[in-house]
Enzyme design. Sequence first.
Site, mmCIF file in Angstrom:
data_model
loop_
_atom_site.group_PDB
_atom_site.id
_atom_site.type_symbol
_atom_site.label_atom_id
_atom_site.label_comp_id
_atom_site.label_asym_id
_atom_site.label_seq_id
_atom_site.Cartn_x
_atom_site.Cartn_y
_atom_site.Cartn_z
ATOM 1 C CD GLU A 194 -8.777 -7.796 0.688
ATOM 2 O OE1 GLU A 194 -9.154 -8.342 -0.363
ATOM 3 O OE2 GLU A 194 -7.930 -6.895 0.717
ATOM 4 C CD GLU A 244 -2.995 -4.862 3.224
ATOM 5 O OE1 GLU A 244 -3.371 -4.340 2.166
ATOM 6 O OE2 GLU A 244 -3.210 -6.055 3.505
HETATM 7 C C1 XIL Z 1 -1.496 -5.920 -3.507
HETATM 8 C C2 XIL Z 1 -0.016 -5.842 -3.883
HETATM 9 O O1 XIL Z 1 0.547 -4.684 -3.314
HETATM 10 C C3 XIL Z 1 0.135 -5.836 -5.382
HETATM 11 O O2 XIL Z 1 1.512 -5.921 -5.743
HETATM 12 C C4 XIL Z 1 -0.624 -7.007 -6.016
HETATM 13 O O3 XIL Z 1 -0.568 -6.921 -7.413
HETATM 14 C C5 XIL Z 1 -2.072 -7.001 -5.559
HETATM 15 O O4 XIL Z 1 -2.135 -7.009 -4.139
HETATM 16 N N1 XIL Z 1 -5.066 -5.716 0.146
HETATM 17 C C6 XIL Z 1 -4.187 -6.711 0.477
HETATM 18 C C7 XIL Z 1 -2.871 -6.778 -0.211
HETATM 19 O O5 XIL Z 1 -4.437 -7.475 1.415
HETATM 20 O O6 XIL Z 1 -2.406 -8.085 -0.318
HETATM 21 C C8 XIL Z 1 -2.930 -6.135 -1.578
HETATM 22 O O7 XIL Z 1 -1.603 -6.107 -2.109
HETATM 23 C C9 XIL Z 1 -3.509 -4.737 -1.488
HETATM 24 C C10 XIL Z 1 -4.908 -4.781 -0.945
#
Ligand code: XIL
Length: 370
Positions: A159, A264
């Site tokens: 990101e 994701e």
């Molecule tokens: C999220 C997790 O799922 C949560 O448990 C945590 O509180 C916050 O992060 N993009 C990403 C992930 O790259 O690491 C994030 O994961 C969701 C968005």
Amino acid sequence: MKKILQQLVPSVLLLISCQFCTAQKKNISGSKGLKDAYIADFLIGTALNTGQIEERNLKSNELIRQQFNAVTPENCMKAEHIHPEWDRYDFTLPDKLMAYSQKNNMKLNGHTLIWHSQLPRFAHRIQSVDSFRTFFESHINTVASRYSGKIFSWDVVNEALNEDGTLRKSVFLDKLGPDYIVEAFRLAEKASPKTELYYNDYNNEQPLKRAGCLELVKKVQAAGVRIDGVGIQGHWHLGKVPFAAIEESILAYHALGLKVMITELDIEVLPRKFQGADVNQRQASNPALNPYANGIPDSILAQQAKDYEELFRLFLKHRDKITRVTFWGVDDGQSWLNGWPVPGRTNFPLLFDRQLLPKPAYHAVMGLKK
Ligand code: XIL
């Protein structure tokens, strides 16, 4: 009479469709999973939380081993957990995950080395550029070299881009300047030479952010540093999956010689004010934003199945370019979208429900391989 009939017909239809959905929720234990159905196409992954890594729930563990051949830690390898203090690392849970993935023949994707969110407090307090550089270098060296030779891939940088494709004003950009991304890849390659190295982001299928992502990749390549792939996170919304932009992006990243992963994946069914997945963005809770707290209508599950089916049809079309599709969690009960961006909601974004039973979307995705 006509009026009574008019009132009755919708309920009867709903009843029939409910029974259809219940029939679809048949137990699938003992049968082959997604990973087997898609074995010739790409890896099928999931994100694992602490309980899942520690195999606390037998049924959930059975489901994970049946369905997935790739895993990503949902949180435990992020800097705030793995490197809580300047001179202290905590590898307890990451080591367990490494062992779990080896035992089950699952490819482990490390998530993530450099990210502006979920940083330890001390990192925000570092004032001098030299000390920050020391933190940056020793973090990558220590974490990446620990799993060198064992870990399949790393999300080296997560990101780093704004929606318009420019570099995000993060603490890394602020302290180290725009070359920090190339540096991160250079250090990761040195510390873990056999591991695939990726850049990962959300919304990087959208044209402007995609253009920025392509520039970022070209810069790493031009510096003679290895980058193997781009992860498109894939936090999408019901009825609004950007199919055309996703396809254009798969082609554009592939044209740079990169592997493409969906890293994701979830399809959110609840409303919110913005798109994307910036974990620092929040929205206040309000009952209208939680319409399915007592159960989700079958029509929504059917739409979600349609969206997932179309998405996997697209992924299959580009199976020569896509190497992995990872869901952000195993079942709806686990999903981060129950707590973000609005706290305390009941969301339904994944292929398995809260009882760990397959949803219509699961059957739709499996159906493409029958
Ligand atoms: C999220 C997790 O799922 C949560 O448990 C945590 O509180 C916050 O992060 N993009 C990403 C992930 O790259 O690491 C994030 O994961 C969701 C968005």
